[in-house]
Design an enzyme around this catalytic site. Structure first.
Site, mmCIF file in Angstrom:
data_model
loop_
_atom_site.group_PDB
_atom_site.id
_atom_site.type_symbol
_atom_site.label_atom_id
_atom_site.label_comp_id
_atom_site.label_asym_id
_atom_site.label_seq_id
_atom_site.Cartn_x
_atom_site.Cartn_y
_atom_site.Cartn_z
ATOM 1 N N TYR A 86 -82.472 24.406 19.577
ATOM 2 C CA TYR A 86 -81.505 24.809 18.548
ATOM 3 C C TYR A 86 -80.302 25.524 19.187
ATOM 4 C CZ TYR A 86 -79.817 27.179 14.308
ATOM 5 O OH TYR A 86 -79.043 27.634 13.268
ATOM 6 N N SER A 93 -74.079 29.467 15.468
ATOM 7 C CA SER A 93 -75.226 30.367 15.245
ATOM 8 C C SER A 93 -75.187 31.506 16.254
ATOM 9 C CB SER A 93 -76.520 29.571 15.425
ATOM 10 O OG SER A 93 -77.630 30.432 15.589
HETATM 11 P P1 NAI Z 1 -81.278 24.958 4.952
HETATM 12 O O1 NAI Z 1 -82.489 24.415 5.614
HETATM 13 O O2 NAI Z 1 -81.391 25.657 3.646
HETATM 14 O O3 NAI Z 1 -80.163 23.844 4.797
HETATM 15 C C1 NAI Z 1 -79.953 22.828 5.728
HETATM 16 C C2 NAI Z 1 -79.523 21.616 4.962
HETATM 17 O O4 NAI Z 1 -79.314 20.544 5.892
HETATM 18 C C3 NAI Z 1 -80.602 21.157 3.974
HETATM 19 O O5 NAI Z 1 -80.008 20.797 2.746
HETATM 20 C C4 NAI Z 1 -81.200 19.939 4.690
HETATM 21 O O6 NAI Z 1 -81.765 19.019 3.811
HETATM 22 C C5 NAI Z 1 -79.958 19.405 5.388
HETATM 23 N N1 NAI Z 1 -80.300 18.482 6.462
HETATM 24 C C6 NAI Z 1 -81.157 18.668 7.494
HETATM 25 N N2 NAI Z 1 -81.262 17.558 8.232
HETATM 26 C C7 NAI Z 1 -80.449 16.633 7.661
HETATM 27 C C8 NAI Z 1 -80.130 15.288 7.951
HETATM 28 N N3 NAI Z 1 -80.679 14.648 8.967
HETATM 29 N N4 NAI Z 1 -79.236 14.641 7.167
HETATM 30 C C9 NAI Z 1 -78.681 15.286 6.106
HETATM 31 N N5 NAI Z 1 -78.957 16.551 5.768
HETATM 32 C C10 NAI Z 1 -79.830 17.215 6.536
HETATM 33 O O7 NAI Z 1 -80.631 25.921 6.046
HETATM 34 P P2 NAI Z 1 -79.322 26.798 6.039
HETATM 35 O O8 NAI Z 1 -79.715 28.132 6.491
HETATM 36 O O9 NAI Z 1 -78.573 26.636 4.780
HETATM 37 O O10 NAI Z 1 -78.521 26.087 7.238
HETATM 38 C C11 NAI Z 1 -77.227 25.509 7.107
HETATM 39 C C12 NAI Z 1 -76.540 25.552 8.462
HETATM 40 O O11 NAI Z 1 -76.349 26.907 8.854
HETATM 41 C C13 NAI Z 1 -77.348 24.897 9.594
HETATM 42 O O12 NAI Z 1 -76.473 24.195 10.450
HETATM 43 C C14 NAI Z 1 -77.940 26.083 10.322
HETATM 44 O O13 NAI Z 1 -78.220 25.795 11.657
HETATM 45 C C15 NAI Z 1 -76.833 27.103 10.154
HETATM 46 N N6 NAI Z 1 -77.243 28.479 10.342
HETATM 47 C C16 NAI Z 1 -78.057 29.128 9.456
HETATM 48 C C17 NAI Z 1 -78.395 30.458 9.652
HETATM 49 C C18 NAI Z 1 -79.248 31.241 8.698
HETATM 50 O O14 NAI Z 1 -79.524 32.419 8.983
HETATM 51 N N7 NAI Z 1 -79.695 30.698 7.586
HETATM 52 C C19 NAI Z 1 -77.904 31.191 10.817
HETATM 53 C C20 NAI Z 1 -77.059 30.412 11.676
HETATM 54 C C21 NAI Z 1 -76.742 29.116 11.438
#
Ligand code: NAI
Length: 271
Positions: free
Chosen positions: A174, A161
């Site tokens: 985070y 990130s």
């Molecule tokens: P999101 O919230 O849409 O997706 C995250 C996914 O991880 C969801 O499907 C959620 O259910 C799953 N998840 C969370 N805790 C879990 C657990 N204990 N066991 C199994 N699944 C679990 O968010 P997004 O944006 O798609 O994030 C994906 C990755 O990208 C994350 O690691 C986030 O930190 C990273 N990220 C996102 C950014 C953004 O701007 N959206 C920027 C930088 C990093």
């Protein structure tokens, strides 16, 4: 023999072994993507399937995974799994390898965010974020890498990130977890490279997903600041991360390990 769309550079003396576009193909590969039911993980699954892979997505909510699988088609599989259940991760890998096949690509995508002033973050909250974003990533990586090392082949992708690149306020847990990921990538890359297992991170900029909406919707100043330092002038789409993951997982990236690749519209270098 190459198709008309496929360009080969196998001219005598060039030493180039692969042809374009097959060097970017994930045909015959199996990818495991955690948190693949929504956001970046879901589009990463879509991109990898388009590149030829079979993809296993995991998450906690079966209905979400079912819907994702229906939209991804027959090359997608799902397993209900909470990555914080550390003792279940060896079993998950075993189940996937028995029921689908050997995991060639692991994407540690599942993650949670929490925006809160540092002075108000409790120890429990700090641990919860670290458990999901860092500890579970290590445990699942260890479980997958055990088999990859035996097979002398594999690609592991972590999701970092901008919070690990520069000082963002109100995301201390985070940002700490993602900074840990940056270190883990370098350490594991140095340890696994001799087994032909590559380890890299993608550092997304601001990508339009639920996580970003939650962090930004009530904070227009933060949103304007994030956009203001993104030279490309707009936020990213989940598929922008998906295609970067396809590249890092493919043979085209066979000499790339131990890096963190920003996919951020220039955010990490913007003024
Ligand atoms: P999101 O919230 O849409 O997706 C995250 C996914 O991880 C969801 O499907 C959620 O259910 C799953 N998840 C969370 N805790 C879990 C657990 N204990 N066991 C199994 N699944 C679990 O968010 P997004 O944006 O798609 O994030 C994906 C990755 O990208 C994350 O690691 C986030 O930190 C990273 N990220 C996102 C950014 C953004 O701007 N959206 C920027 C930088 C990093």
């Amino acid at each position: 023999m190459t198709s008309t769309n496929e360009k080969t550079a196998n001219e005598p003396g060039t030493g180039v072994q692969h042809s374009f576009p097959s060097v970017f193909s994930l045909e015959n590969k199996i990818a495991l993507i955690t948190g693949g039911g929504s956001g970046i993980g879901l589009d990463m699954a879509r991109c990898m399937i388009m590149a030829g892979a079979q993809v296993v997505i995991t998450g906690r909510r079966e209905a979400v995974l079912q819907e994702a699988k229906a939209s991804l088609g027959e090359k997608a599989f799902y397993f209900v799994n909470d990555v914080t259940d550390l003792h279940g991760l060896e079993g998950l890998v075993q189940d996937v390898e028995t029921q689908v096949g050997p995991i060639d690509i692991l994407v540690n995508n599942a993650g949670i965010n929490m925006k809160k002033p540092a002075l108000e973050v409790t120890d429990e909250e700090f641990s919860r974020i670290l458990q999901t974003n860092l500890h579970s990533v290590f445990s699942l990586t260890r479980a997958c890498a055990r088999n990859m090392v035996k097979r002398q082949s594999g690609s592991i992708i972590m999701i970092s990130s901008m919070a690990a690149y520069y000082g963002l306020d109100r995301v201390v847990a985070y940002g700490s977890s993602k900074s840990g990921i940056e270190g883990m990538v370098r350490l594991l890359a140095s340890e696994f490279s001799k087994f032909n297992v590559r380890v890299n991170a993608i550092a997304p900029g601001f990508i339009e997903t639920n996580m970003m909406k939650t962090a930004m919707s009530s904070d227009p100043n933060r949103m304007a600041k994030a956009l203001g330092r993104t030279p490309i002038g707009h936020f990213g789409k989940p598929e922008d991360i998906g295609w970067a993951a396809v590249f890092l997982a493919s043979e085209a990236a066979k000499f790339i390990t131990g890096i963190s690749m920003p996919v951020d519209g220039g955010n990490s270098t913007g003024f």
